[in-house]
Write a protein that holds these residues in place. Structure first.
Motif, mmCIF file in Angstrom:
data_model
loop_
_atom_site.group_PDB
_atom_site.id
_atom_site.type_symbol
_atom_site.label_atom_id
_atom_site.label_comp_id
_atom_site.label_asym_id
_atom_site.label_seq_id
_atom_site.Cartn_x
_atom_site.Cartn_y
_atom_site.Cartn_z
ATOM 1 N N GLY A 15 37.824 51.436 31.866
ATOM 2 C CA GLY A 15 37.589 50.169 31.548
ATOM 3 C C GLY A 15 38.572 49.099 32.468
ATOM 4 N N LEU A 16 39.577 49.514 32.757
ATOM 5 C CA LEU A 16 40.313 48.612 33.690
ATOM 6 C C LEU A 16 39.779 48.567 34.837
ATOM 7 N N VAL A 17 39.149 49.642 35.341
ATOM 8 C CA VAL A 17 38.615 49.614 36.886
ATOM 9 C C VAL A 17 37.467 48.840 36.826
ATOM 10 N N LEU A 18 36.834 48.814 35.859
ATOM 11 C CA LEU A 18 35.487 47.878 35.723
ATOM 12 C C LEU A 18 35.785 46.612 35.544
ATOM 13 N N PHE A 19 36.766 46.282 34.830
ATOM 14 C CA PHE A 19 37.122 44.857 34.460
ATOM 15 C C PHE A 19 37.578 44.303 35.761
ATOM 16 N N ALA A 20 38.589 45.228 36.565
ATOM 17 C CA ALA A 20 39.015 44.396 37.746
ATOM 18 C C ALA A 20 37.886 44.473 38.756
ATOM 19 N N LEU A 21 36.852 45.067 38.911
ATOM 20 C CA LEU A 21 35.670 44.716 39.663
ATOM 21 C C LEU A 21 35.032 43.684 39.331
ATOM 22 N N VAL A 22 34.728 43.654 38.080
ATOM 23 C CA VAL A 22 33.815 42.290 37.632
ATOM 24 C C VAL A 22 34.639 41.302 37.750
ATOM 25 N N LEU A 23 36.056 41.231 37.456
ATOM 26 C CA LEU A 23 36.852 39.964 37.760
ATOM 27 C C LEU A 23 36.813 39.534 39.262
ATOM 28 N N GLY A 24 36.948 40.546 40.086
ATOM 29 C CA GLY A 24 36.707 40.352 41.617
ATOM 30 C C GLY A 24 35.530 39.583 41.801
ATOM 31 N N VAL A 25 34.595 40.013 41.453
ATOM 32 C CA VAL A 25 33.247 39.525 41.762
ATOM 33 C C VAL A 25 33.352 38.090 41.352
ATOM 34 N N ALA A 26 33.716 37.849 39.879
ATOM 35 C CA ALA A 26 33.595 36.505 39.396
ATOM 36 C C ALA A 26 34.404 35.524 40.017
ATOM 37 N N LEU A 27 35.611 35.948 40.468
ATOM 38 C CA LEU A 27 36.397 35.076 41.428
ATOM 39 C C LEU A 27 35.924 34.746 42.640
ATOM 40 N N LYS A 28 35.202 35.689 43.249
ATOM 41 C CA LYS A 28 34.551 35.403 44.444
ATOM 42 C C LYS A 28 33.510 34.446 44.106
ATOM 43 N N LYS A 29 32.623 34.346 43.351
ATOM 44 C CA LYS A 29 31.478 33.491 42.908
ATOM 45 C C LYS A 29 32.046 32.179 42.517
ATOM 46 N N LEU A 30 33.255 31.888 41.966
ATOM 47 C CA LEU A 30 33.739 30.671 41.919
ATOM 48 C C LEU A 30 34.005 29.772 42.956
ATOM 49 N N GLY A 31 34.169 30.546 44.307
ATOM 50 C CA GLY A 31 34.455 29.773 45.389
ATOM 51 C C GLY A 31 35.876 29.398 45.636
ATOM 52 N N GLN A 32 36.377 28.016 45.867
ATOM 53 C CA GLN A 32 37.402 27.554 46.224
ATOM 54 C C GLN A 32 38.062 27.677 44.853
ATOM 55 N N GLU A 33 37.629 27.391 43.532
ATOM 56 C CA GLU A 33 38.266 27.398 42.363
ATOM 57 C C GLU A 33 38.879 28.867 42.337
ATOM 58 N N GLY A 34 38.553 29.986 42.624
ATOM 59 C CA GLY A 34 38.718 31.333 42.351
ATOM 60 C C GLY A 34 39.800 31.758 43.379
ATOM 61 N N GLU A 35 39.814 30.940 44.554
ATOM 62 C CA GLU A 35 40.949 31.114 45.593
ATOM 63 C C GLU A 35 42.121 31.213 45.172
#
Length: 154
Positions: A15-35
């Motif tokens: 669950g932790l690994v899956l959460f980290a992957l999804v969070l990483g993808v979500a931060l990249k999708k946010l663009g400059q705000e996720g940086e």
């Protein structure tokens, strides 16, 4: 009786690994705000590496005192010294054979390159191979500086 998921002790690593992957993808999708958050995690990673390096340098002192207290309690010191000497010799010989012969042969067989160009990494891995977390900062530094691997990959 079959245990239900909530009855099993331990952490949910998947669950932790899956959460980290999804969070990483979500931060990249946010663009400059996720940086900003990505930079925070990179800084947190660097700080953690500094802490691990400090621990690597000071843990042997603590271990020395723990072992020293047990040596003082012993009755026959000569038996300890001979047994420990044999063990240390066998351990060093095994590390020299593994780190100086076996690992370079595997590297050469896999890459057809000179394995001794990375001798600083081999010298550090061999005696410290018990804990990969202790060798991680030096390995990352070796990968990034000597092999010019991108920091995001290492």
């Amino acid at each position: 009786q079959i245990p239900v998921g909530t009855e099993i002790e331990g952490m949910n690593i998947l669950g932790l690994v899956l959460f980290a992957l999804v969070l990483g993808v979500a931060l990249k999708k946010l663009g400059q705000e996720g940086e900003d958050l990505i930079r925070f995690f990179n800084s947190f990673n660097e700080a953690t590496m500094v802490l691990v390096t400090w621990i690597m340098w000071y843990v042997p002192i603590g271990i020395m005192f723990l072992v020293g207290s047990k040596i003082v309690e012993m009755e026959d010191i000569m038996l300890l010294v001979t047994s420990l000497g044999k063990y240390i010799f066998a351990s060093i010989l095994g590390h020299v054979i593994h780190g100086g012969i076996i690992l370079p042969l595997i590297y050469f067989a896999a890459t057809r390159q000179n394995p001794y160009q990375h001798s600083d990494a081999l010298c550090f891995i061999s005696p410290c191979s018990i804990s990969s977390s202790a060798t991680l900062p030096s390995m990352i530094k070796c990968i990034e500086e000597n092999n010019k691997v991108d920091k995001r990959i290492s």
